[in-house]
Write an enzyme that holds these catalytic residues in place. Sequence first.
Site, PDB file in Angstrom:
ATOM      1  N   HIS A  72     -17.040  -8.365   6.457  1.00 53.39           N
ATOM      2  CA  HIS A  72     -16.783  -7.781   7.777  1.00 53.39           C
ATOM      3  C   HIS A  72     -17.771  -6.652   8.035  1.00 53.39           C
ATOM      4  CE1 HIS A  72     -12.878  -9.780   8.392  1.00 53.39           C
ATOM      5  NE2 HIS A  72     -12.757  -9.688   7.082  1.00 53.39           N
ATOM      6  N   TYR A 199      -6.390  -1.775  12.556  1.00 50.93           N
ATOM      7  CA  TYR A 199      -5.381  -0.715  12.431  1.00 50.93           C
ATOM      8  C   TYR A 199      -4.913  -0.357  13.837  1.00 50.93           C
ATOM      9  CZ  TYR A 199      -7.611   0.254   7.848  1.00 50.93           C
ATOM     10  OH  TYR A 199      -8.117   0.153   6.580  1.00 50.93           O
ATOM     11  N   PRO A 291      -2.570   4.000   1.397  1.00 49.85           N
ATOM     12  CA  PRO A 291      -3.462   2.842   1.556  1.00 49.85           C
ATOM     13  C   PRO A 291      -4.201   2.803   2.894  1.00 49.85           C
ATOM     14  CG  PRO A 291      -1.163   2.172   1.619  1.00 49.85           C
ATOM     15  CD  PRO A 291      -1.176   3.594   1.227  1.00 49.85           C
ATOM     16  N   LYS A 295      -8.534   2.779  -0.143  1.00 51.68           N
ATOM     17  CA  LYS A 295      -9.325   3.449  -1.187  1.00 51.68           C
ATOM     18  C   LYS A 295      -8.770   3.278  -2.601  1.00 51.68           C
ATOM     19  CE  LYS A 295     -12.434   5.004   1.467  1.00 51.68           C
ATOM     20  NZ  LYS A 295     -13.662   4.205   1.423  1.00 51.68           N
ATOM     21  N   TYR A 383     -15.434   5.410   5.165  1.00 50.44           N
ATOM     22  CA  TYR A 383     -14.660   4.171   4.991  1.00 50.44           C
ATOM     23  C   TYR A 383     -15.435   3.198   4.089  1.00 50.44           C
ATOM     24  CZ  TYR A 383     -11.568   0.275   6.320  1.00 50.44           C
ATOM     25  OH  TYR A 383     -10.669  -0.774   6.293  1.00 50.44           O
TER      26      TYR A 383
HETATM   27  P1  FAS Z   1      -2.208  -0.420 -11.791  1.00 46.03           P
HETATM   28  O1  FAS Z   1      -0.926   0.312 -11.536  1.00 46.03           O
HETATM   29  O2  FAS Z   1      -2.599  -1.556 -10.931  1.00 46.03           O
HETATM   30  O3  FAS Z   1      -2.195  -0.995 -13.300  1.00 46.03           O
HETATM   31  C1  FAS Z   1      -1.686  -0.219 -14.365  1.00 46.03           C
HETATM   32  C2  FAS Z   1      -1.193  -1.171 -15.428  1.00 46.03           C
HETATM   33  O4  FAS Z   1      -0.731  -0.401 -16.540  1.00 46.03           O
HETATM   34  C3  FAS Z   1      -0.019  -2.012 -14.944  1.00 46.03           C
HETATM   35  O5  FAS Z   1      -0.266  -3.380 -15.205  1.00 46.03           O
HETATM   36  C4  FAS Z   1       1.167  -1.486 -15.752  1.00 46.03           C
HETATM   37  O6  FAS Z   1       2.087  -2.511 -16.075  1.00 46.03           O
HETATM   38  C5  FAS Z   1       0.480  -0.958 -16.991  1.00 46.03           C
HETATM   39  N1  FAS Z   1       1.239   0.111 -17.660  1.00 46.03           N
HETATM   40  C6  FAS Z   1       1.902   1.131 -17.083  1.00 46.03           C
HETATM   41  N2  FAS Z   1       2.459   1.920 -18.031  1.00 46.03           N
HETATM   42  C7  FAS Z   1       2.104   1.377 -19.240  1.00 46.03           C
HETATM   43  C8  FAS Z   1       2.373   1.720 -20.580  1.00 46.03           C
HETATM   44  N3  FAS Z   1       3.099   2.795 -20.876  1.00 46.03           N
HETATM   45  N4  FAS Z   1       1.866   0.931 -21.566  1.00 46.03           N
HETATM   46  C9  FAS Z   1       1.100  -0.154 -21.254  1.00 46.03           C
HETATM   47  N5  FAS Z   1       0.813  -0.543 -19.998  1.00 46.03           N
HETATM   48  C10 FAS Z   1       1.316   0.224 -19.003  1.00 46.03           C
HETATM   49  N6  FAS Z   1      -4.787   0.077  -2.738  1.00 46.03           N
HETATM   50  C11 FAS Z   1      -5.590  -0.279  -1.729  1.00 46.03           C
HETATM   51  O7  FAS Z   1      -6.798   0.004  -1.773  1.00 46.03           O
HETATM   52  N7  FAS Z   1      -5.089  -0.965  -0.652  1.00 46.03           N
HETATM   53  C12 FAS Z   1      -3.760  -1.314  -0.573  1.00 46.03           C
HETATM   54  O8  FAS Z   1      -3.317  -1.939   0.384  1.00 46.03           O
HETATM   55  C13 FAS Z   1      -2.893  -0.968  -1.618  1.00 46.03           C
HETATM   56  N8  FAS Z   1      -1.567  -1.325  -1.576  1.00 46.03           N
HETATM   57  C14 FAS Z   1      -0.745  -0.943  -2.612  1.00 46.03           C
HETATM   58  C15 FAS Z   1       0.627  -1.294  -2.615  1.00 46.03           C
HETATM   59  C16 FAS Z   1       1.472  -0.887  -3.654  1.00 46.03           C
HETATM   60  C17 FAS Z   1       2.940  -1.263  -3.642  1.00 46.03           C
HETATM   61  C18 FAS Z   1       0.946  -0.136  -4.726  1.00 46.03           C
HETATM   62  C19 FAS Z   1       1.850   0.348  -5.859  1.00 46.03           C
HETATM   63  C20 FAS Z   1      -0.408   0.206  -4.743  1.00 46.03           C
HETATM   64  C21 FAS Z   1      -1.265  -0.200  -3.696  1.00 46.03           C
HETATM   65  N9  FAS Z   1      -2.626   0.094  -3.686  1.00 46.03           N
HETATM   66  C22 FAS Z   1      -3.460  -0.254  -2.686  1.00 46.03           C
HETATM   67  C23 FAS Z   1      -3.198   0.816  -4.762  1.00 46.03           C
HETATM   68  C24 FAS Z   1      -3.444  -0.146  -5.882  1.00 46.03           C
HETATM   69  O9  FAS Z   1      -4.242  -1.206  -5.435  1.00 46.03           O
HETATM   70  C25 FAS Z   1      -4.051   0.631  -7.012  1.00 46.03           C
HETATM   71  O10 FAS Z   1      -5.087   1.476  -6.561  1.00 46.03           O
HETATM   72  C26 FAS Z   1      -4.580  -0.249  -8.117  1.00 46.03           C
HETATM   73  O11 FAS Z   1      -3.552  -1.095  -8.536  1.00 46.03           O
HETATM   74  C27 FAS Z   1      -5.081   0.662  -9.232  1.00 46.03           C
HETATM   75  O12 FAS Z   1      -5.283  -0.096 -10.340  1.00 46.03           O
HETATM   76  P2  FAS Z   1      -4.937   0.512 -11.790  1.00 46.03           P
HETATM   77  O13 FAS Z   1      -5.458   1.887 -11.873  1.00 46.03           O
HETATM   78  O14 FAS Z   1      -5.367  -0.522 -12.761  1.00 46.03           O
HETATM   79  O15 FAS Z   1      -3.338   0.681 -11.815  1.00 46.03           O
HETATM   80  C1  PHB Z   2      -4.698  -4.938   2.767  1.00 44.71           C
HETATM   81  O1  PHB Z   2      -5.341  -5.939   3.125  1.00 44.71           O
HETATM   82  O2  PHB Z   2      -3.718  -5.010   1.984  1.00 44.71           O
HETATM   83  C2  PHB Z   2      -5.139  -3.575   3.260  1.00 44.71           C
HETATM   84  C3  PHB Z   2      -6.291  -3.467   4.014  1.00 44.71           C
HETATM   85  C4  PHB Z   2      -6.687  -2.205   4.459  1.00 44.71           C
HETATM   86  C5  PHB Z   2      -5.923  -1.104   4.128  1.00 44.71           C
HETATM   87  C6  PHB Z   2      -4.769  -1.219   3.359  1.00 44.71           C
HETATM   88  C7  PHB Z   2      -4.374  -2.469   2.920  1.00 44.71           C
HETATM   89  O3  PHB Z   2      -6.303   0.135   4.563  1.00 44.71           O
END
Ligand code: FAS
Ligand code: PHB
Length: 390
Positions: A72, A199, A291, A295, A383
């Site tokens: 995009h 958005y 989100p 980022k 962005y």
């Molecule tokens: P993660 O949380 O993905 O991974 C950490 C891992 O460590 C998990 O698999 C967990 O099971 C494991 N773990 C935890 N404790 C442990 C322990 N004690 N021992 C062993 N393993 C353990 N980001 C965006 O950019 N856009 C979005 O739209 C977006 N939506 C999101 C929606 C939700 C509901 C959440 C929670 C996050 C969202 N995020 C979004 C942010 C998300 O994408 C994170 O930035 C991303 O998962 C970060 O990756 P990790 O740092 O690997 O953490």
């Molecule tokens: C998504 O596709 O999940 C998404 C895209 C842009 C955002 C947040 C989430 O800022």
Amino acid sequence: MKTQVAIIGGGPAGLLLSQLLDLQGIESVVLERHSREHVLARIRAGVLEWGSVEVLRNAGVGERMDTEGLLHDGSVIVWSAKHRFLIDTRRYAGRPMMAYGQTNITEDLYAARDAAGGTIIDEANDVTPHDLTGNPYVTYEKDGEQHRLDCNYVAGCDGFHGVSRASIPESILQTYEKDYPFGWLGILSRTPPLPELTYANHERGFALASMRNPMLSRYYVQCPLDDDVDEWPDERFWQELKSRFPEEIAAQIVTGPSIEKSIAPLRSFVAEPMRYGNLFLAGDAAHIVPPTGAKGLNLAISDVFYLSRALTQFYDNGSTDYLDRYSDMALRRVWGAARFSWWLTMLLHRFPDQGAFDHRAQEVELDYIASSEPAARSIAEQYAGLPFEE
Ligand code: FAS
Ligand code: PHB
């Protein structure tokens, strides 16, 4: 068991770090507390900065992304029922954005680690780092047996609720936190998405139209924190989503049954420092951003880029220069993204304590950004994601 780098957490940060280190001949073991199925069932991020795309390609996991990912020129903001503005990252930052889901990235990383014979220990319980300022090791329980993993370094990639950040003494750790008085209700549907990631700032609240592939859409609406997802049958969701977009955009939204529906709270959180002795935090273990600015995952990838470069330098020539600079370097990028995500969240959402003045001021700020080239350049370069530091 012994390895060079013990990685706690098998999400995108932990898996990517293991992959990048392996390509440099550096051994690691990933300790993940859940099953692979559980990790892959999470529906999270969807938009990649170009810097993230390049890191994933260099990690050897770019093939499916380049085939299935959607490029995009940026993302669109709509407001006041008729105004439209493109955050034009290609024009102002010279870099496109890539829509490619975090779930796919995690699948690609698992496949690459398996192909390389990487060691990922799933369902590892009670993972605990020890002697972080001396000779570090990690203990864990698996299938009823206690294990010890000796290592040179520990990478805390275990997300917001992990054990790594909690292993840094409170006297050293400084945290900064801001919770937002609303959540995002998100759904996935096997329907064709809108042509652009869009958005919406609307008097009824924020909405977002995104995508995963040409037949998988991701939509969100801002909702009260105490809403229950069971109060949102599909029909209500689609009606509310359409009401928050201008009519000509709402008319393009193809509805269908949701295949995933969940409410996520929004918070800003940064922990400093991102290093304690031989422990290095990366990803959500160190920071959480709302989100709104897309980022979260991108910051996890930039942390891992910096950390893998630092560990590679050490194992190549014994220099700890990048390791010693890791926390400050990563935090400069983290704070830049955290501030931008906070600013965009304040601009696009309706807050319970706001009044007519606040709403009008949001719309006027959006009018200004749309009419000012310097303002448009500023939002686009943030962005798109600022370049990594040398
Ligand atoms: P993660 O949380 O993905 O991974 C950490 C891992 O460590 C998990 O698999 C967990 O099971 C494991 N773990 C935890 N404790 C442990 C322990 N004690 N021992 C062993 N393993 C353990 N980001 C965006 O950019 N856009 C979005 O739209 C977006 N939506 C999101 C929606 C939700 C509901 C959440 C929670 C996050 C969202 N995020 C979004 C942010 C998300 O994408 C994170 O930035 C991303 O998962 C970060 O990756 P990790 O740092 O690997 O953490
Ligand atoms: C998504 O596709 O999940 C998404 C895209 C842009 C955002 C947040 C989430 O800022």
